[in-house]
Scaffold this active site. Sequence first.
Site, mmCIF file in Angstrom:
data_model
loop_
_atom_site.group_PDB
_atom_site.id
_atom_site.type_symbol
_atom_site.label_atom_id
_atom_site.label_comp_id
_atom_site.label_asym_id
_atom_site.label_seq_id
_atom_site.Cartn_x
_atom_site.Cartn_y
_atom_site.Cartn_z
ATOM 1 N N CYS A 172 -88.611 52.809 8.895
ATOM 2 C CA CYS A 172 -88.839 51.414 9.305
ATOM 3 C C CYS A 172 -89.779 51.305 10.499
ATOM 4 C CB CYS A 172 -87.516 50.723 9.633
ATOM 5 S SG CYS A 172 -86.775 51.191 11.212
ATOM 6 N N CYS A 181 -84.339 58.812 12.365
ATOM 7 C CA CYS A 181 -83.676 57.508 12.343
ATOM 8 C C CYS A 181 -82.670 57.426 13.484
ATOM 9 C CB CYS A 181 -82.955 57.348 11.004
ATOM 10 S SG CYS A 181 -81.893 55.903 10.870
ATOM 11 N N HIS A 239 -83.013 50.394 11.991
ATOM 12 C CA HIS A 239 -83.328 49.657 10.755
ATOM 13 C C HIS A 239 -82.294 48.562 10.489
ATOM 14 C CE1 HIS A 239 -80.783 53.093 9.458
ATOM 15 N NE2 HIS A 239 -80.246 52.164 8.687
ATOM 16 N N CYS A 241 -86.764 58.267 9.856
ATOM 17 C CA CYS A 241 -87.030 56.826 9.926
ATOM 18 C C CYS A 241 -88.159 56.430 8.978
ATOM 19 C CB CYS A 241 -87.419 56.451 11.357
ATOM 20 S SG CYS A 241 -87.854 54.715 11.567
ATOM 21 N N LYS A 286 -103.671 58.321 14.332
ATOM 22 C CA LYS A 286 -102.803 58.417 13.154
ATOM 23 C C LYS A 286 -101.542 59.140 13.572
ATOM 24 C CE LYS A 286 -104.763 59.455 9.310
ATOM 25 N NZ LYS A 286 -105.457 60.224 8.241
#
Length: 75
Positions: free
Chosen positions: A42, A51, A55, A40, A23
């Site tokens: 995405c 990020c 994306h 992030c 996980k």
Amino acid sequence: VKTLIDKKLGGPVNPAIRKEESKVVDSLDIEDLGNKAVFCRCWRSSKFPYCDGSHNAHNTVHADNVGPLIIKKKE
Ligand code: FES
């Protein structure tokens, strides 16, 4: 073994990030975030959990609309 793939869930959300982990969990101290942090959502960033702009390419290729979570201090 039954997989979790179905019409609603689709395939894995995470295509490649830290797949060796059961996980992917990240924990940050709020005091370390500074005035602004961009996370992030995405699962394509090379700087995950932050990020890196990946994306944009994902959205173009997949006609999607995902974007980051931006946390910032009030001015
Ligand atoms: Fe994933 Fe920006 S790179 S939200």
